[in-house]
Design a protein around this motif. Structure first.
Motif, PDB file in Angstrom:
ATOM      1  N   PRO A  62       0.783  -0.880   0.116  1.00  0.00           N
ATOM      2  CA  PRO A  62      -0.263  -0.008  -0.099  1.00  0.00           C
ATOM      3  C   PRO A  62       0.815   1.216   0.060  1.00  0.00           C
ATOM      4  CG  PRO A  62      -0.085  -1.028   1.863  1.00  0.00           C
ATOM      5  CD  PRO A  62       0.601  -1.860   1.204  1.00  0.00           C
ATOM      6  N   LYS A  63       0.238   2.030  -0.083  1.00  0.00           N
ATOM      7  CA  LYS A  63       1.435   3.357  -0.311  1.00  0.00           C
ATOM      8  C   LYS A  63       1.110   4.192   0.646  1.00  0.00           C
ATOM      9  CE  LYS A  63       0.645   4.557  -5.404  1.00  0.00           C
ATOM     10  NZ  LYS A  63      -0.491   5.660  -5.666  1.00  0.00           N
ATOM     11  N   ARG A  64      -0.032   3.923   0.843  1.00  0.00           N
ATOM     12  CA  ARG A  64      -0.192   4.942   2.946  1.00  0.00           C
ATOM     13  C   ARG A  64      -0.300   3.487   4.295  1.00  0.00           C
ATOM     14  NH1 ARG A  64       3.031   7.202   1.746  1.00  0.00           N
ATOM     15  NH2 ARG A  64       3.593   8.982   0.017  1.00  0.00           N
ATOM     16  N   ILE A  65       0.102   3.778   4.919  1.00  0.00           N
ATOM     17  CA  ILE A  65      -0.112   2.952   5.866  1.00  0.00           C
ATOM     18  C   ILE A  65      -0.979   3.292   6.734  1.00  0.00           C
ATOM     19  CG2 ILE A  65       0.409   1.226   7.332  1.00  0.00           C
ATOM     20  CD1 ILE A  65       3.274   0.758   5.492  1.00  0.00           C
ATOM     21  N   VAL A  66      -0.455   4.715   7.488  1.00  0.00           N
ATOM     22  CA  VAL A  66      -0.644   5.333   8.369  1.00  0.00           C
ATOM     23  C   VAL A  66      -1.158   6.539   8.416  1.00  0.00           C
ATOM     24  CG1 VAL A  66       0.196   4.339  11.112  1.00  0.00           C
ATOM     25  CG2 VAL A  66       1.518   6.127   9.645  1.00  0.00           C
ATOM     26  N   MET A  67      -0.427   7.398   6.654  1.00  0.00           N
ATOM     27  CA  MET A  67      -1.053   8.482   6.477  1.00  0.00           C
ATOM     28  C   MET A  67      -1.717   8.399   5.196  1.00  0.00           C
ATOM     29  SD  MET A  67       1.559   9.562   8.125  1.00  0.00           S
ATOM     30  CE  MET A  67       1.499  11.577   7.822  1.00  0.00           C
ATOM     31  N   GLU A 105      -3.558  11.537   2.253  1.00  0.00           N
ATOM     32  CA  GLU A 105      -2.928  12.524   1.504  1.00  0.00           C
ATOM     33  C   GLU A 105      -4.555  13.472   0.949  1.00  0.00           C
ATOM     34  OE1 GLU A 105      -0.943  11.711  -2.566  1.00  0.00           O
ATOM     35  OE2 GLU A 105       0.055  10.032  -1.549  1.00  0.00           O
ATOM     36  N   PHE A 126       6.117  -0.481  -4.988  1.00  0.00           N
ATOM     37  CA  PHE A 126       6.410   0.690  -4.021  1.00  0.00           C
ATOM     38  C   PHE A 126       5.600   1.439  -4.114  1.00  0.00           C
ATOM     39  CE2 PHE A 126       9.717  -0.588  -1.070  1.00  0.00           C
ATOM     40  CZ  PHE A 126       9.907   0.388   0.123  1.00  0.00           C
ATOM     41  N   GLU A 172       6.644   4.365   8.747  1.00  0.00           N
ATOM     42  CA  GLU A 172       5.815   4.024   7.653  1.00  0.00           C
ATOM     43  C   GLU A 172       6.766   3.730   6.245  1.00  0.00           C
ATOM     44  OE1 GLU A 172       1.678   6.346   6.140  1.00  0.00           O
ATOM     45  OE2 GLU A 172       3.469   6.543   4.554  1.00  0.00           O
ATOM     46  N   ARG A 174       6.708  -0.510   4.671  1.00  0.00           N
ATOM     47  CA  ARG A 174       7.009  -0.860   2.995  1.00  0.00           C
ATOM     48  C   ARG A 174       8.483  -1.235   3.090  1.00  0.00           C
ATOM     49  NH1 ARG A 174       5.452   4.062   0.302  1.00  0.00           N
ATOM     50  NH2 ARG A 174       4.687   2.810  -1.234  1.00  0.00           N
ATOM     51  N   HIS A 201       8.061  -4.590   3.923  1.00  0.00           N
ATOM     52  CA  HIS A 201       7.575  -5.164   2.703  1.00  0.00           C
ATOM     53  C   HIS A 201       7.616  -5.652   1.418  1.00  0.00           C
ATOM     54  CE1 HIS A 201       2.597  -5.490   1.600  1.00  0.00           C
ATOM     55  NE2 HIS A 201       3.283  -6.179   1.431  1.00  0.00           N
ATOM     56  N   SER A 261      -0.243  -4.239   7.818  1.00  0.00           N
ATOM     57  CA  SER A 261      -0.240  -3.715   6.192  1.00  0.00           C
ATOM     58  C   SER A 261       0.594  -4.521   5.756  1.00  0.00           C
ATOM     59  CB  SER A 261       0.556  -2.537   6.507  1.00  0.00           C
ATOM     60  OG  SER A 261       1.508  -2.945   5.186  1.00  0.00           O
TER      61      SER A 261
END
Lengths: 565, 871
Positions: free
Chosen positions: A537-542, A544, B400, B570, B574, B577, B619
Motif C-alpha cells: 500500500p502506498k500509505r499505511i498510517v498517513m 493524502e 513501492f 511507515e 513499506r 514489505h 499492512s
C-alpha cells in the motif's frame, strides 16, 4: 528456693548418690571454657547429672536459660532443648512429676517445682513455633510431641488428662499452632507426621481445636484460619470399615475394652463437632473458600447425623455469589446425589450462575467440569438443557476462544444426547414450531416472514426460557471466528453428527496462553513459506489530503495509543 | 497272459534307456547316454511308481469341496494342486528318522556318562556327510599349513623364490625331467610322482580340462602351478587393459585437441574470455606445431600444476557451461489492451488465491511460483525491466508505488532502458546516464519542496526507489566514480550522508549507523543498503540482507519506543514489505519474536513497539487468511489483551491508556477482518464495556468518538452474521445513555438491526443427505472361492487364520507324538523279544549243558542215575 529444697531432699533420700558427687568437680572445669565444643559436652554432662539425682535438678534451670537464648546461640539452644526434652521424658516416665499420696511436703514441693520447669520449657519451645526458621519450628514440634508422648503414656487416666486438660503440653501445642498465623510449616508437619499417622492424635486434635475455638474470642478470624489450615493438612477420615488401631501414646486404648476411642463413630463425631464449631465461628472469604474446597473430600464423610447444618453452611456460601457459589456447587451436588438432600431449585441457581463473567473467570474449567457433571443425566427435561445451551451460546458471543472451544463440543454432546435439541440447529419450516406459529398471524407467507427469537435471556427459570423453540444463531456465527482452530471446531455443528461424543476433558484447559504459545513455539515452516500481501500500500498510517499529508484512521488511533502510553 | 513282472520291468527300463545294450567304447564316448543323473532318477521313479500303484494315494487329504463352484479343485491347478501322496515312502522316512534320532535317545535314557563325540559335524543335523567330510578335510589342511618345513606352503609367499633346478624352476622341469630323473631328493621325487600319477588318473577318468582348471586345485594341481597360471592370466589381462586404455587415451587426446578450438565458440555469448584462456591456447599451438596432440589442461598438469587446482578448474568450467544462459527470443512489445487484459487476469488470479486462503484451502504450488514472479499493478514497464535481467530490483522498486513527482524522471529512465537492445556495453553506458539524471532530479525536488516535510519525505522516497533501482547495478559494476559524485550532491542537500555503508547485520549495528543521522534520512539509508547489498550482486549478500531485514524489524519497534515520527516508520514498514517478498521467513520470524516477547511479558501489556509492529503486520501480511503464521498469533494476542483489559461492569473511571490502546486494537481487528469478516468476540466485549463505563463516567469526547467509530465499523462488518442482533442489541441502551454524541452510531445500528431481524431464519444446518447404513457382510464377490475367507474385518480374519494355524500345528504335533510313542513301544517290544529270545536260547543252552553234565557224570560215576532217568 526450690534449689535448696532439692538438695536437702536428695541428701535425705538418696544416700548412694554420695560417691558420685565427685562428678560435680569436673563440671566446673568445662564451665570456664566457653568454646562451642566444651559447651556441647557441658550440656551433655549437665543432662547426665540431672538424671543421676535430684541434687542436680538445678541444672534444668541452667539448660533452660540456654534454651531461651536461641537468638544468640541457636545451635546451643537446640542442643539444650533436646537434652532437656530427654530429661523431662525420663522424669515423666519415672513419675517424678506425679504427686503421690504418700509424698512428703518436700517431695510435693519438688514435684511442683519440676512441673513449673516443664511448663517453662514448654512455653519457650512454643515460642519457636511460627518462627521463620523451618528447622527451629520443626525441632520444637518434634520435641513437644515427644513430651506429649511421654505425658500420655502414663496410664489411661493420667494420659487422658494429658490429652484433654488445657494446661497440658498437647493442648498448648494445638493452641499455638492455631494462633500463630505464620506457622504453616508446623501445621503441615503436624498434620502429616502425627495427625494422619496416629488415630489418637487425630481424635484429640479435633477435640482440642474445638476447645480452642470455643475458649478464644480475640483474633478469632486468625484462629479459625489456622484451624482450617491445620485440618486441611490432615488427610480425609478413614473409610467406614476402618478400625482405629495406630496409637501415639504408649499405653494404647486398645488394651482397655469398650474404650470410646476404638469406635470410628466417636472419631467421626469429634470431627463433625469440630467442623461445626468452625462453621459457627466468623469466617473470612478466603477461609470459606478453603473450607469449600475441602468440603467434598474431608468434611462431607464426617457428617452422618447433622447434614442439614452442613447444607445450611453450603447454601449460605452459594448465596454469597461469585466464586464461592461455584465452589459450593460441587458439595451441594454431592449432598443431593449421595446423601439424598432435598435442595429445591438447584438448576435454577445453577442457571443463574451463567453470567458474562463466568466464561472469563479463572474458575472456568472447574465450572465447566461441574456443569457437565450436573447436566449429564439424560433424564433432565430437554427444555432445561436447551436453556443452558442457548444461554452459553449467547455468552460465547463475547467469550474468549478457550471457552468457545469447550462450549461447541459440549453442545454437540448434548444435541446428541437429547435429540429434540437437534431443532436448535436444524428447524425446517413447520407450523407446529412455535417460532413459525407466532409469526404466521401477521403475514400471509410465513416462509418469508421474519421470525422472532422466542428465547428470553432475562428469564431466570431455565424451564420456561423458550430456548427449546429458538435456534443457535450464535454458534453459527462463531463458525467465522477469527481463530482458525475455533472456527474449524465450530463447524462441527453444521456437519453430520457421526461421532458419538467428544471427550470434553480434552477441550477444557485451553487458554490464550496455550493458543499463542502453541503457535509461536513452532518454527516458521520454510516449506510453505509465509504469504505476503501482494500489493504494497502506498500509505499505511498517513493519507493524502489535498497537498499535504495527514494521519488516517489507523494513524490517528496509533498516535493516540502511543501518546497515552 | 501278461508278461511276468520281471520281463515288464526289463522292457520298461530299456524303453527309458536306463539299461541299454552294452556299447562299444567309442559309442559311449560320443553318445549322450543319460548324462543328467536327475533325468535318470525321475525316470526310475516313474517306473517304480508304475510298478507299485498301491504306494501312491492320489486323493487329497481334503475332501473335495463344492466341485460345481470351486474353480480350483476341479482342475487341480489352483492353490491345492493335486499332490501325489506316497504314504509308504513318508512312513518309512518317518520311521528312519525316528530310528536315527529317537532310538539313540531312547537307548540313552536313564543313563549317565558316556562318550562325547567331538568330531567336526558329528551330531549336527544340518550337515550332510559330504559337508562333514569337507569340513574335516579343510581343518586338517589348515592344521598342517603352519609347518616350518612345509615346502609347498612357502611357495605361496615366495613366488619366484621357489626351488630351482639348473636355473629353471621345478615346475618347468616337472613334466619331463622329474619323472625319470633321480636327481631330486627323495621326498621331492615322491611328491612329484604322486602328483603326476594323480593327474594321470584324473585325465583318464574325465578328460574335462576345464574342471581341472576350476575345480579343486589343491587336490589336482600343486599350488605353485595354480599360482603360475593365475599370474600369467592376470598379466595378460593387464596387458589388454593397458592396450584398451591407450587406445582410449589416443581418442581422448584427439578430442581434447579439438576442445580448445571449440571453447571460444561455446562461450561466444559471454563477456571477454577469462585471462587464463590465451595462456591455455599458447601451449596448444606449440604442441600442434610439434606434432604432438596434447590437451592444454593436461599439459599444465604435466608442467607441475596442482592436481586439486586442476580439478577445481575443471569443475568450474563445467558449471559455467551448464549455467550458460541460452539465447532467448525477446518478448514482443504488447499492445495496451493486451497488457490491460494480462493485468486483469493476474489480479483475478491473486484475488482467487486470496479467497482460497481465506477459506482455509490449499493453494497449489505452481501458482505460488507464478505469484513470486508477479509484478505489481503499477508495473507498466514490465518488459523493460525483464530485459535488464534484474527482475527483483525492478519489482520491489515499482511495487513501492510511484507518486506524481518522480514519475516523469522515472519514465525517462525507463524509456531509455527500453530502447536499449541486448548489447551489454550500450547498456552500461545508459545506466550511468540515467543515474546522473536521477541525481539531478533529486536535487531539484529537494530544493523545491524543502519547506513541506511531508513533501520532502515523499520526494525523497521516490528518488530513493529510483536510486535503489539504479544503484543496485552501479554498486556492482563500478561504484567509485558514482559514489563520489553522489556524495557531493547529497552533502549539498541534506547533510553528511555516506553513499556506502557496511551492511548492518544486527540491530546494534544498524543503530550505530543510524543514530547519528537525522531520522528523516533513514529510508534513504535503507535504500542504499538495499542497493549495495542486493543479492544479485553476490551470493553472500543474500544472507546479509536477511539479517538486515531482521534488524529492520527490531528497528521499527525501536523507533516507536523512541517516539520517532510515524511517516518514517511507515516508510520502514513499506521497505519491510518489499523485503518480505524475498526474505519472507526471516522477517516473519522477527515479527514472531516480537509477538512472543509481548506474549511472555508479565501482565501481557504491549509496548509502544508492539503497537507499531501490529500495524506493520496488518499492512504486510494478508490478514484475511484462514491461518497465517504471523497474523493469527497477533490477532489472538490482541484478543487476549482486549479480554483481559475490558473494564469490569462496575468500573468508576476509564483508564485513558487502556481506552486508547483498546481503541487501536479494536480498530486493527476490524480492519484486518475487512475482507474475511470474521468475528472477534473480545473486540465486541471491550467496546461494549468501555462504552458502558464512559456512559457512567462521562469522559472526554475524543475517546468516545474513537470507540463509536469502531462500533460502527464492526456493525458494518458483521451485518450479515446471523447473530447480528444478539451481538449489537446490548449496545443500544448504552448509546442512549451516551447522549447526543452517540446518536449517529445509534441510528446506524438501528437501521442495520431492522433488516437483520427481517431476514433472519431459523437455522437449517443439517440438510445433509441421510447416511446409508454401512453394509459390510454379506458381500458378493466375483469368482467366489469357498476356500477363501472374505471377512472384511481384517483383525478377525487374521485371528481366524492364526487360530487355524495353531490348530493344525497342534494336530500335527499330537500325531507326531503318537507315532513316536508307537515307535518307542514297538522298539521296546522288539528289544524285549530279543532279550526273551536270548534268554530262552541261553536257558536252553544251560539246560542242555546241565543235562550234558548230568549225563556225563552219570556216564562217568553214576550210570544208575542215568538208568534211573531213563526209566
Amino acid at each position: 528456693m526450690p534449689g535448696t529444697v532439692t538438695n536437702s531432699a536428695v541428701r535425705k533420700r538418696k544416700r548412694d548418690d554420695a560417691p558420685k558427687m565427685d562428678g560435680t568437680k569436673p563440671r566446673k572445669a568445662p564451665k570456664t571454657t566457653s568454646t562451642g565444643q566444651s559447651t556441647q559436652t557441658r550440656i551433655l554432662h549437665l543432662e547426665e547429672q540431672i538424671l543421676q539425682g535430684r541434687e542436680h535438678y538445678n541444672n534444668i534451670v541452667e539448660l533452660q536459660s540456654l534454651v531461651q537464648r536461641y537468638e544468640a546461640k541457636p545451635r546451643m539452644a537446640t542442643l539444650a532443648a533436646v537434652g532437656l526434652c530427654r530429661v523431662f521424658c525420663r522424669l515423666i516416665a519415672a513419675e517424678a512429676l506425679v504427686r503421690t499420696g504418700s509424698a512428703t511436703a518436700g517431695e510435693a514441693q519438688v514435684v511442683q517445682w519440676l512441673k513449673g520447669r516443664l511448663r517453662e520449657y514448654d512455653e519457650s519451645l512454643l515460642t519457636w513455633i511460627g518462627s521463620p526458621e523451618a528447622a527451629q519450628e520443626s525441632t520444637s514440634l518434634t520435641l513437644l510431641m515427644r513430651i506429649v508422648k511421654a505425658e500420655t503414656s502414663q496410664g489411661s487416666k493420667r494420659s487422658e488428662q494429658a490429652w484433654r486438660t488445657e494446661t497440658s503440653t498437647f493442648f498448648k501445642l494445638i493452641q499455638a499452632l492455631l494462633e500463630r498465623t505464620n506457622a504453616d510449616g508446623a501445621r503441615q508437619e503436624f498434620g502429616e507426621k502425627y495427625a494422619d499417622e496416629y488415630d489418637d492424635v487425630r481424635f484429640y486434635t479435633f477435640l482440642a481445636v474445638k476447645q480452642v475455638l470455643k475458649t478464644s474470642s480475640a483474633h478469632s478470624e486468625e484462629i479459625v484460619g489456622g484451624a482450617v489450615d491445620l485440618l486441611s493438612h490432615m488427610e480425609s477420615p478413614p473409610d467406614s470399615d476402618y478400625q482405629p488401631q495406630t496409637w501415639y501414646s504408649a499405653d494404647a486404648p486398645s488394651s482397655v475394652p469398650n474404650n470410646p476411642l476404638l469406635s470410628l463413630a466417636t472419631h467421626r463425631k469429634a470431627a463433625q463437632e469440630t467442623w461445626l464449631a468452625i462453621f459457627r465461628s466468623p469466617l473470612t472469604k478466603d477461609n470459606r473458600k478453603r473450607l469449600l474446597t475441602l468440603a467434598t473430600s474431608q468434611i462431607l464423610p464426617n457428617f452422618s447425623t447433622r447434614l442439614e447444618l452442613l447444607a445450611d453452611f453450603l447454601t449460605d456460601s452459594f448465596n454469597a455469589g461469585g466464586s464461592l457459589s461455584l465452589l459450593a456447587l460441587n458439595s451441594i451436588f454431592h449432598l443431593i446425589t449421595h446423601q439424598n438432600l432435598d435442595y429445591p431449585e438447584f438448576y435454577t441457581k445453577l442457571y443463574s450462575l451463567l453470567d458474562e463473567d463466568i466464561l472469563h473467570s479463572k474458575h472456568r474449567s472447574r465450572f465447566f467440569r461441574l456443569l457437565e457433571m450436573f447436566l449429564r443425566s439424560e433424564h433432565l427435561p430437554a427444555a432445561l438443557v436447551a436453556s443452558f445451551v442457548k444461554r452459553l451460546a449467547r455468552l460465547s458471543l463475547q467469550a474468549p476462544p478457550g471457552a468457545i472451544v469447550w462450549i461447541v463440543p459440549w453442545v454437540y454432546n448434548y444435541v446428541k444426547g437429547h435429540p429434540s435439541l437437534g431443532f436448535l440447529l436444524h428447524r425446517p419450516h413447520h407450523p407446529a414450531h412455535r417460532i413459525y406459529s407466532t409469526q404466521s398471524k401477521q403475514g400471509s407467507d410465513s416462509a418469508t416472514m421474519a421470525v422472532k427469537d422466542p428465547f428470553n435471556m432475562l428469564e431466570s427459570n431455565p424451564n420456561i426460557t423458550g430456548a427449546i423453540d429458538s435456534s443457535l444463531w450464535e454458534l453459527e456465527t462463531l463458525q467465522s471466528h477469527y481463530h482458525p482452530n475455533v472456527a474449524t471446531l465450530a463447524r462441527i455443528l453444521g456437519e453430520q453428527f457421526t461421532k458419538r461424543e467428544y471427550v470434553l476433558e480434552d477441550f477444557l484447559d485451553h487458554s490464550y496462553a496455550s493458543l499463542v504459545g502453541q503457535e509461536l513455539g513452532r518454527e516458521v515452516s520454510g516449506k510453505k513459506g509465509v504469504e505476503v500481501e501482494w500489493a504494497i500500500p502506498k500509505r499505511i498510517v498517513m493519507e493524502e489530503v489535498g497537498e499535504g499529508q495527514e494521519l488516517n484512521g489507523v494513524g490517528r488511533l496509533l498516535t493516540g495509543a502511543l501518546e497515552a502510553m | 497272459m501278461p508278461p511276468s513282472q520281471l520281463k515288464a520291468l526289463k522292457t520298461r527300463l530299456r524303453e527309458k534307456g536306463i539299461t541299454a545294450p552294452s556299447k562299444s567304447k567309442t559309442q559311449r564316448k560320443s553318445g549322450s547316454g543319460h548324462a543328467n543323473p536327475k533325468d535318470r532318477h525321475t525316470a526310475l521313479q516313474q517306473i517304480r511308481d508304475d510298478f507299485n500303484p498301491s504306494e501312491l494315494r492320489h486323493v487329497s487329504a481334503r475332501p473335495a469341496k463344492f466341485p460345481s463352484t470351486s474353480i480350483y479343485n476341479s482342475t487341480g491347478s489352483g492353490k491345492y494342486a493335486k499332490i501325489l501322496h506316497r504314504p509308504g515312502v513318508s512312513k518309512s522316512a518317518g520311521e528312519d528318522m525316528r530310528r536315527q534320532h529317537l532310538l539313540p535317545e531312547m537307548r540313552r535314557r536313564n543313563k549317565t556318562g558316556g562318550l562325547i563325540d567331538r568330531r567336526i559335524g558329528e551330531g549336527d543335523e544340518g550337515m550332510t556327510a559330504e559337508q562333514r567330510a569337507v569340513m574335516r578335510f579343510t581343518k586338517e589342511k589348515e592344521g598342517r599349513r603352519g609347518g616350518v618345513f612345509d615346502l609347498e606352503g612357502s611357495d605361496d609367499e615366495g613366488g619366484l623364490m621357489g626351488l630351482t633346478h639348473g636355473g629353471r624352476t621345478i615346475d618347468e622341469l616337472e613334466d619331463d625331467d622329474m619323472k625319470g630323473s633321480g636327481k631330486g631328493s627323495e621326498s621331492e621325487d615322491e611328491d612329484a610322482g604322486f602328483l603326476v600319477k594323480k593327474r594321470r588318473r584324473d585325465e583318464e577318468e574325465d578328460d574335462d580340462v576345464e574342471e581341472a582348471d576350476e575345480g579343486q586345485p589343491d587336490v589336482k594341481k600343486s599350488k605353485k602351478e595354480v599360482m603360475q597360471e593365475v599370474i600369467a592370466k592376470s598379466k595378460l589381462h593387464k596387458y589388454e587393459r593397458q592396450k584398451v586404455k591407450e587406445d582410449d587415451e589416443d581418442l581422448i587426446d584427439k578430442l581434447d585437441a579439438g576442445m580448445a578450438d571449440l571453447l571460444p565458440l561455446l562461450r561466444s555469448q559471454q563477456a571477454p574470455p577469462p585471462p587464463s584462456a590465451p595462456i591455455e591456447i599458447q601451449p596448444r599451438n606449440t604442441a600442434n606445431e610439434a606434432g604432438m596432440k596434447m590437451d592444454p589442461e593436461r599439459q599444465k598438469l604435466l608442467d607441475g600444476m596442482d592436481r586439486a587446482q586442476a580439478d577445481k578448474d575443471y569443475e568450474k568450467r563445467l558449471r559455467e557451461l551448464a549455467q550458460d544462459t541460452r539465447a532467448k527470443p525477446s518478448e514482443r512489445t504488447k499492445t495496451a489492451e493486451e497488457r490491460a487484459k494480462e493485468e486483469a487476469e493476474r489480479l483475478k488470479m491473486l484475488e482467487e488465491r486470496r479467497s482460497k486462503r481465506m477459506r482455509g484451502e490449499q493453494v497449489a504450488d505452481d501458482e505460488e511460483e507464478e505469484q513470486g514472479r508477479d509484478v505489481d499493478v503499477e508495473d507498466v514497464e514490465e518488459n523493460a525491466v525483464d530485459a535488464l535481467g534484474n527482475e527483483e530490483v525492478g519489482d520491489d522498486a515499482e511495487e513501492f508505488g510511484f507518486a506524481s513527482a518522480g514519475v516523469e524522471a522515472m519514465q525517462k529512465t525507463r524509456e531509455k532502458v527500453r530502447h536499449v537492445d541486448e548489447d551489454e556495453f550500450d547498456f552500461d553506458a545508459d545506466l550511468v546516464a540515467s543515474a546522473s539524471e536521477a541525481e539531478l532530479s533529486d536535487q531539484e525536488s529537494e530544493a523545491d519542496d524543502a519547506s513541506v516535510p511531508g513533501e520532502i519525505m515523499e520526494a525523497e522516497q521516490e528518488q530513493d526507489e529510483e536510486d535503489e533501482f539504479v544503484n543496485g547495478i552501479l554498486g556492482g559494476a563500478n561504484a567509485t566514480p558514482i559514489t563520489d559524485s553522489s556524495n557531493t550532491t547529497i552533502v549539498d542537500g541534506s547533510g553528511a550522508l555516506a553513499f556506502t555503508y557496511p551492511c548492518p547485520r544486527s540491530h546494534a549495528e544498524l543503530l550505530s549507523i543510524v543514530d547519528t543521522l537525522p531520522v528523516q534520512q533513514l529510508p534513504t539509508i535503507i535504500q542504499r543498503i538495499r542497493a549495495l547489498y542486493h543479492p544479485s550482486l553476490s551470493a553472500a549478500n543474500k544472507e546479509m540482507m536477511s539479517d538486515f531485514s531482521r534488524a529492520l524489524v527490531d528497528h521499527l519497534a525501536y523507533m516507536a519506543e523512541h517516539n520517532q515520527p510515524l511517516p518514517v516508520a511507515e516508510q520502514v514498514i513499506r521497505h519491510l514489505h518489499s523485503l518480505s517478498r524475498t526474505y519472507a521467513i526471516p522477517i516473519a520470524e522477527a515479527f514472531r519474536t516480537h509477538l512472543l516477547a509481548w506474549h511472555e511479558r508479565p501482565g501481557g501489556e504491549p509496548s509502544k513497539g508492539d503497537l507499531v509492529v501490529l500495524t506493520a503486520i496488518g499492512s504486510i501480511y494478508p490478514t484475511s487468511d484462514h491461518f497465517h503464521q504471523v497474523v493469527t498469533p497477533a490477532t489472538t494476542l490482541m484478543g487476549r489483551w482486549l479480554a483481559v483489559n475490558a473494564p469490569s461492569p462496575g468500573a468508576k473511571m476509564v483508564d485513558e491508556r487502556r481506552s486508547r490502546v483498546g481503541a487501536l486494537m479494536v480498530g486493527l481487528c476490524v480492519r484486518w477482518q475487512a475482507l474475511s469478516k470474521r468475528i472477534v468476540p473480545e473486540a465486541v466485549r471491550f467496546t461494549l464495556r468501555i462504552l458502558a463505563t464512559i456512559a457512567v463516567t462521562r469522559t472526554s469526547s475524543t475517546e468516545v468518538a474513537e470507540h463509536l467509530e469502531n462500533l460502527t465499523a464492526m456493525a458494518e462488518l458483521w451485518k450479515d452474521k446471523t447473530a447480528f442482533i444478539e451481538i449489537f442489541q446490548p449496545f443500544l441502551p448504552i448509546l442512549r445513555n451516551l447522549g447526543s454524541t452517540a446518536t449517529p452510531a445509534s441510528e446506524h445500528l438501528t437501521t442495520l438491526l431492522g433488516p437483520s431481524r427481517q431476514t433472519r431464519r431459523p437455522l437449517l444446518l443439517h440438510n445433509h443427505r441421510p447416511q446409508p447404513l454401512r453394509t459390510s457382510n454379506p458381500k458378493f464377490e466375483e469368482g467366489f472361492n469357498p476356500d477363501k475367507h472374505y471377512d472384511p474385518d481384517r483383525e478377525r480374519s487374521d485371528a481366524a487364520k492364526l487360530r487355524k494355524e495353531v490348530n493344525r500345528e497342534k494336530k500335527g504335533a499330537v500325531r507326531e507324538l503318537r507315532k513316536d510313542g508307537a515307535f518307542v513301544a514297538r522298539e521296546e517290544l522288539r528289544e524285549k523279544r530279543e532279550r526273551d529270545a536270548d534268554f530262552v536260547k541261553r536257558e536252553r543252552r544251560l539246560v542242555a549243558e546241565i543235562a550234558q553234565e548230568g549225563r556225563e557224570s552219570q556216564g562217568g560215576g553214576g550210570g544208575r542215575a542215568r538208568g534211573k532217568g531213563r526209566r
